[in-house]
Scaffold this motif. Structure first.
Motif, short mmCIF file in Angstrom:
data_model
loop_
_atom_site.label_atom_id
_atom_site.label_comp_id
_atom_site.label_asym_id
_atom_site.label_seq_id
_atom_site.Cartn_x
_atom_site.Cartn_y
_atom_site.Cartn_z
N VAL A 1 0.63 -1.45 0.13
CA VAL A 1 -0.13 0.01 -0.12
C VAL A 1 0.56 1.61 0.04
N GLN A 2 2.00 1.34 -0.01
CA GLN A 2 3.08 2.40 -0.07
C GLN A 2 4.45 1.75 -0.69
N ALA A 3 4.72 2.66 -1.49
CA ALA A 3 6.25 2.98 -1.53
C ALA A 3 6.32 3.97 -2.21
N GLN A 4 7.10 4.78 -1.22
CA GLN A 4 7.78 6.16 -1.50
C GLN A 4 8.95 6.42 -0.99
N VAL A 5 8.75 7.51 -1.92
CA VAL A 5 10.98 8.14 -2.26
C VAL A 5 10.40 9.73 -2.07
N ARG A 6 11.65 9.73 -0.68
CA ARG A 6 11.56 11.27 -0.91
C ARG A 6 12.95 11.97 -0.61
N GLN A 7 13.22 12.35 -1.17
CA GLN A 7 14.27 13.31 -1.54
C GLN A 7 15.10 14.74 -0.81
N SER A 8 15.83 15.30 -0.35
CA SER A 8 15.80 16.58 -0.52
C SER A 8 17.98 16.65 -0.42
N ALA A 9 18.13 18.09 -0.73
CA ALA A 9 18.93 18.40 -0.50
C ALA A 9 19.27 19.84 -0.87
N SER A 10 20.40 20.25 -0.06
CA SER A 10 20.72 21.50 0.01
C SER A 10 22.68 22.22 -0.04
N GLN A 11 23.03 23.55 -0.84
CA GLN A 11 24.27 23.30 -0.79
C GLN A 11 24.21 25.03 -0.46
N ASP A 12 25.10 25.53 0.52
CA ASP A 12 24.91 26.86 0.48
C ASP A 12 27.11 27.69 0.35
N ALA A 13 27.69 28.06 -0.65
CA ALA A 13 28.35 28.16 -0.49
C ALA A 13 28.95 30.08 0.13
N LYS A 14 29.45 30.62 0.45
CA LYS A 14 29.20 31.61 0.64
C LYS A 14 31.16 32.80 0.34
N VAL A 15 31.46 33.29 -0.10
CA VAL A 15 33.10 33.10 -0.18
C VAL A 15 33.01 35.01 -0.30
N SER A 16 33.76 35.42 0.66
CA SER A 16 34.45 36.80 0.65
C SER A 16 35.20 37.05 0.37
N LYS A 17 35.70 37.91 -0.55
CA LYS A 17 36.44 38.40 -1.61
C LYS A 17 37.55 39.89 -0.66
N TYR A 18 38.61 39.34 -0.16
CA TYR A 18 39.54 40.71 0.11
C TYR A 18 40.39 41.20 -0.62
N VAL A 19 40.68 41.97 -1.09
CA VAL A 19 41.91 42.52 -1.76
C VAL A 19 42.59 44.26 -1.47
N MET A 20 44.19 43.49 -1.05
CA MET A 20 44.71 43.80 -0.10
C MET A 20 44.64 44.48 1.33
N GLY A 21 44.03 43.20 1.80
CA GLY A 21 43.34 43.30 2.92
C GLY A 21 42.06 43.73 3.26
N ASP A 22 41.34 44.38 2.68
CA ASP A 22 40.24 45.37 2.37
C ASP A 22 39.17 44.13 1.69
N LEU A 23 38.00 43.87 2.44
CA LEU A 23 36.85 42.58 1.88
C LEU A 23 35.57 43.86 0.92
N VAL A 24 36.52 43.10 0.07
CA VAL A 24 35.48 43.69 -1.23
C VAL A 24 33.61 43.28 -2.07
N SER A 25 33.69 42.13 -1.66
CA SER A 25 32.69 41.14 -1.59
C SER A 25 32.21 40.25 -0.96
N THR A 26 30.97 39.94 -1.03
CA THR A 26 30.41 38.62 0.27
C THR A 26 29.63 38.32 -0.77
N THR A 27 29.54 36.72 -1.25
CA THR A 27 28.82 36.21 -2.26
C THR A 27 28.08 35.05 -1.53
N ASP A 28 26.65 34.35 -1.66
CA ASP A 28 26.30 34.01 -0.59
C ASP A 28 25.38 32.40 -2.04
N THR A 29 25.70 31.82 -2.25
CA THR A 29 24.67 30.67 -3.38
C THR A 29 24.19 29.75 -2.67
N PRO A 30 22.95 30.18 -2.04
CA PRO A 30 22.33 28.61 -1.68
C PRO A 30 21.73 28.32 -2.86
#
Length: 536
Positions: free
Chosen positions: A447-476
């Motif tokens: 009476v039951q044959a079921q598949v449940r799936q989930s996946a999540s990925q999150d990548a946070k990247v902080s970029k520094y130039v000459m010691g200064d933080l110039v950008s931060t990106t978050d890609t979920p």
């Protein structure tokens, strides 16, 4: 120099020199034994064994050290040790000893409960007094820089201990019966482990060390109760392996980090065919590679992790378990062959790999490089009866990692306190994945044959130039689906019925469920499995 008696087929047993004799005769390397013994194995001399000349030095190579033996060399282990004791690499020094030691273990008994042998080949041992040689021998037996031990407990309660160690001074071997008495069947079962122990020893002696443990999982559990292997190697690697009728596990640590794999071997009722297991293993290895690449894991440690997972999961339940289980009352609930085809085919497991952490940026100590990956599978059976059973198999993984990268791929990153060095990106990874297969019956009907799936990925990247933080990106990224196959499977009929084309299509669909239910860490791949998106 006093001339020693010539050898026939194995090296002469040399009694260690005393301090007084060494002092009274400065030109002598060691004093001549009171009664030097020459032993023969009853066969013609072999070129491979005629290593020492009548002077006690390695034949033709007088600059190499003389061998100082703990006991007369009248057995196969000594013959093997004599052949390669002075070899430059560990694998050659240990060659053949794993098998020979296991053969010796089959001979243990009340009148022969222990075997001990060592050979010292260093200049320090050659030039030292008997007291110095005794100290070196004790250190070699108990504190070798490279050491492997194997403990085997038999079904009757006997305990056999084997140890192999080496350092720059030489090689030492111990084989002991520390408890009980071996039966003839147990001796035979021990003998069958000879090739497996040899393979494990040679793998650990490799450069770099590798794992070769599959053979040690294939023992007759009606004769042998458990096997434990431990190793400590000069490069900083330590290994612990355990196998019995209910579980198999291996833990390893080295300078790059640590890993552990544990398999519930007692749940043979849910395991599938060899092909099904290999399919699942291949899928998981792909997941491990993806996680290692995404989180910048150490390649060597990842390879060891994959080997451990493959070897512990690749073999079926050890021989003897099934026969032992058949003598017990049948369980109230069990997975049918159709049920198994819809599962992963693997026994339940937990596995983890954790990299060594570091903080390479002196200006940002909070930016820690690290890697941690956890993965597991758990299966449960419930219900009032076999006809009304429910099976749920859940698998999950988590990845947490962080690392630094240079802004210029061809320029190595060397962070220091100057602004000129502070050109980099700092990556933080946080991934999760889960998969669940649910199977249910009512009055014998699926009476039951079921598949449940989930996946999540999150990548946070902080970029520094000459010691200064110039950008931060978050890609979920994330995906979550559910697929219900109960209508397609038998359409409400008894899941055990059906032959011909209908039965064939049913088996194909069940196999498809088993494949689809395998853990998938990539949200894009999860989304490709179906369009029935879970709303909440």
């Amino acid at each position: 120099m006093t001339t020693l008696a010539p050898l026939l087929s194995v090296p002469t047993y040399v009694t260690p020199a005393s301090s007084s004799s060494a002092a009274s005769s400065p030109a002598a390397v060691t004093a001549t034994p009171t009664a030097s013994t020459t032993t023969s194995l009853g066969q013609a001399a072999s070129p491979s064994l005629a290593l020492y000349s009548s002077s006690g030095l390695l034949d033709g190579t007088s600059s190499l050290p003389r061998a100082i033996w703990e006991a007369p060399q009248t057995d196969a282990i000594s013959t093997r040790m004599a052949a390669d004791a002075s070899a430059g690499d560990l694998g050659s020094r240990w060659k053949g000893l794993g098998r020979a030691m296991m053969d010796q273990a089959t001979l243990l008994g009340p009148d022969n409960a222990a075997y001990s042998q060592s050979v010292l080949v260093s200049d320090q041992a050659r030039q030292g007094s008997s007291g110095v040689q005794a100290i070196l021998r004790d250190q070699l037996h108990h504190f070798g820089s490279n050491a492997v031990s194997l403990s085997v407990k038999t079904a009757s309660g006997a305990q056999v201990e084997l140890s192999l160690s080496s350092n720059s001074d030489g090689v030492a071997v111990d084989v002991k019966l520390t408890a009980g008495k071996l039966t003839d069947d147990e001796r035979a079962a021990l003998g069958q482990l000879g090739d497996a122990f040899e393979a494990a020893v040679q793998g650990l002696a490799g450069q770099p060390p590798t794992l070769s443990l599959s053979g040690l999982t294939q023992f007759d559990s009606s004769k042998l109760a458990s096997i434990d292997l431990k190793a400590s190697l000069s490069g900083g690697t330590s290994v612990q392996f355990h196998a019995d009728a209910s579980q198999r596990s291996v833990a390893l640590s080295n300078t790059a980090g640590s890993m552990k794999v544990q398999v519930d071997a007692g749940k043979d009722a849910i395991t599938g065919s060899a092909d099904q297991r290999q399919r699942a293993i291949a899928s998981y290895l792909q997941q491990f590679d993806s996680a290692a690449s995404r989180g910048h894991a150490d390649g060597g440690l990842t390879s060891l992790f994959k080997d451990a997972f493959s070897q512990l999961n690749g073999s079926a339940t050890p021989a003897g378990v099934a026969s032992a289980a058949s003598a017990s009352p049948a369980p109230l609930l069990s997975a049918s062959s159709d049920d198994r085809s819809m599962l992963s085919g693997l026994a339940d497991f937990t596995a983890s790999i954790t990299g060594a952490t570091s903080a390479p940026n002196p200006l940002h100590h909070d930016e820690v490089d690290g890697f941690d990956y956890q993965v597991s599978q758990h299966t449960s059976l419930s219900g009032a009866s076999q006809a009304n059973r429910a099976i749920s198999q859940q698998s999950s993984s988590t990845l947490k990692a962080s690392y630094h990268e240079s802004l210029q791929p061809d320029l190595p990153l060397k962070l220091d306190t100057t602004r000129q060095s502070q050109n980099y990106t700092y990556h933080q990874i946080n991934d999760q994945a889960s998969s669940q297969v649910d199977i249910g019956y009512h009055l014998g009907y699926l009476v039951q044959a079921q598949v449940r799936q989930s996946a999540s990925q999150d990548a946070k990247v902080s970029k520094y130039v000459m010691g200064d933080l110039v950008s931060t990106t978050d890609t979920p990224l994330q995906a979550q689906i559910v697929r219900d196959f109960s209508a397609q499977l038998q359409d409400g009929r008894d899941a055990r019925a059906g032959d011909g084309d209908g039965g064939s299509r049913q088996r194909q669909l069940m196999a498809q469920i088993g494949t689809m239910g395998l853990l998938q860490g990539d949200p894009t791949a999860v989304r490709a499995h179906g369009t029935q998106i879970v709303g909440s």
